[in-house]
Design a protein around this motif. Structure first.
Motif, short mmCIF file in Angstrom:
data_model
loop_
_atom_site.label_atom_id
_atom_site.label_comp_id
_atom_site.label_asym_id
_atom_site.label_seq_id
_atom_site.Cartn_x
_atom_site.Cartn_y
_atom_site.Cartn_z
N LYS A 166 1.16 -0.92 0.01
CA LYS A 166 -0.31 -0.40 -0.27
C LYS A 166 0.78 1.13 0.45
N LEU A 167 0.77 1.62 -0.81
CA LEU A 167 1.93 3.10 -1.38
C LEU A 167 1.84 4.09 -0.71
N ALA A 168 2.83 4.87 -0.40
CA ALA A 168 2.10 6.48 -0.75
C ALA A 168 2.91 7.11 -1.72
N SER A 169 2.00 7.82 -2.43
CA SER A 169 2.34 8.79 -3.73
C SER A 169 2.75 9.87 -3.63
N LYS A 170 2.01 10.36 -2.10
CA LYS A 170 2.86 11.50 -1.44
C LYS A 170 3.21 12.09 0.17
N PRO A 171 3.87 12.83 0.28
CA PRO A 171 4.88 13.14 1.31
C PRO A 171 3.57 13.03 2.15
N SER A 172 2.44 13.65 1.97
CA SER A 172 0.90 13.82 2.84
C SER A 172 0.56 12.09 3.29
N HIS A 173 1.17 11.11 2.47
CA HIS A 173 0.05 9.67 2.60
C HIS A 173 0.99 9.60 3.99
N VAL A 174 2.34 9.60 4.19
CA VAL A 174 3.36 8.97 4.78
C VAL A 174 2.94 8.57 6.66
N LYS A 175 2.76 9.95 7.45
CA LYS A 175 1.85 9.80 8.42
C LYS A 175 0.77 8.88 8.79
N GLN A 176 -0.08 8.74 7.89
CA GLN A 176 -1.57 8.01 8.12
C GLN A 176 -1.17 6.59 7.29
N LEU A 177 0.18 6.45 6.87
CA LEU A 177 0.14 5.17 6.54
C LEU A 177 1.17 4.77 7.06
N GLN A 178 1.68 4.81 8.10
CA GLN A 178 2.91 4.88 9.49
C GLN A 178 1.88 4.01 10.29
N ALA A 179 0.64 5.44 10.45
CA ALA A 179 -0.54 4.99 11.77
C ALA A 179 -0.67 3.55 11.61
N MET A 180 -1.61 3.54 10.29
CA MET A 180 -1.93 1.98 9.84
C MET A 180 -1.21 1.25 10.01
N CYS A 181 0.47 1.00 9.67
CA CYS A 181 1.29 -0.49 9.87
C CYS A 181 1.08 -0.46 11.23
N GLU A 182 1.55 0.65 12.08
CA GLU A 182 1.53 0.29 13.24
C GLU A 182 0.67 -0.12 14.48
N GLU A 183 -1.03 -0.16 13.99
CA GLU A 183 -2.31 -0.46 14.36
C GLU A 183 -2.30 -1.88 13.66
N LEU A 184 -1.76 -2.03 12.85
CA LEU A 184 -1.59 -4.44 12.38
C LEU A 184 -1.53 -4.34 12.52
N ARG A 185 0.24 -3.67 13.03
CA ARG A 185 0.75 -4.75 13.87
C ARG A 185 0.60 -4.85 15.24
N ARG A 186 0.05 -4.02 16.10
CA ARG A 186 -0.76 -4.27 17.08
C ARG A 186 -1.57 -5.55 17.44
N GLU A 187 -2.87 -4.84 16.28
CA GLU A 187 -4.08 -5.65 16.89
C GLU A 187 -4.21 -7.00 15.63
N VAL A 188 -3.70 -6.77 14.70
CA VAL A 188 -3.93 -7.68 13.95
C VAL A 188 -3.28 -8.87 12.85
N ASP A 189 -2.00 -8.15 13.12
CA ASP A 189 -1.14 -8.79 12.10
C ASP A 189 0.68 -8.22 12.21
#
Length: 246
Positions: A125-148
């Motif tokens: 799931k790619l960050a095509s803009k610099p503004s996407h990075v923070k949101q996707l990093q938060a999503m990654c951390e949530e997934l690692r913590r919660e389900v995968d």
């Protein structure tokens, strides 16, 4: 330009369909030879059930043979959004069902020895803009913590090594996701179902279902008695009337 599905165009068509006109007495009729119908027929036949699989066109004709070839883990919405909407228990169940489905497909491929180039290539799931990075990093951390916990964050440099492109600023990697040749998988599933005893008719669109009482059913021309049928809306004790070349 070709308008034929790539999956159909680059796989050997299923050759085991019944050539005789639709006939016989079956315990279950499965309507539609997409992935769901093929696996239902395969599993029922393996269990000793007398099953007929009836397809309007050919094996894998519809969405099962016209897709991107991906088996994605997780659902489209973020886990947090799913949890807020459905509640934690149901959100976890939904999420895990995707992982379980890929595991199931991998097991079927191994069991039936289907040559369909299955591999766990992962999903980005790619960050095509610099503004996407923070949101996707938060999503990654949530997934690692919660389900995968297998999910990883890839930096811009990591993505460049993966894709050979400078266009993206980071990515979430889901390594459980897979890919395969959908046409060869569908035809392999049909071969497996037939090998286990399922009768498969192609080019026989189901036109109607007639509900009957009891187990003894009269058979008009080009109809099939079956004590149960499997389709999007289940019906019981039907005679299924079809037209076609079968």
């Amino acid at each position: 330009m070709k308008f034929t599905s790539y999956w159909h165009d680059t796989s050997k068509a299923f050759a085991g369909a019944t050539r005789e006109p639709l006939s016989g007495d079956f315990e279950v009729a499965v309507i539609g030879a997409g992935f769901t119908g093929l696996n239902a027929a395969r599993k029922l036949a393996k269990s000793g059930v007398k099953v007929a699989l009836i397809e309007a066109e050919h094996v894998g004709y519809g969405a099962s043979g016209r897709n991107g070839g991906h088996l994605n883990s997780g659902h489209f919405a973020s886990f947090g959004a799913a949890k807020a909407h459905f509640g934690e228990a149901k959100a976890r169940r939904f999420w895990r069902s995707y992982d379980d489905s890929i595991d199931m497909i991998e097991a079927i491929i191994a069991e039936e020895r289907i040559d369909c180039s299955f591999r766990r290539g992962g999903k980005l799931k790619l960050a095509s803009k610099p503004s996407h990075v923070k949101q996707l990093q938060a999503m990654c951390e949530e997934l690692r913590r919660e389900v995968d916990p297998s999910v990883e964050w890839l930096s811009r440099g990591d993505v460049r090594k993966e894709l050979g492109s400078e266009a993206f600023h980071g990515a979430v990697l889901s390594p459980k996701s897979a890919m395969m040749h959908m046409g060869r998988y569908a035809n392999g599933m049909a071969e497996a179902a037939a090998r286990h005893g399922a009768a498969i008719w192609e080019h026989n669109p189901v036109q109607s279902g007639c509900q009957m009482a009891g187990g003894s059913l009269r058979r008009p021309a080009r109809s099939l008695p079956a004590r149960s049928s499997l389709r999007p809306t289940p019906i019981r004790q039907r005679i299924l009337t079809t037209i076609g070349d079968g």
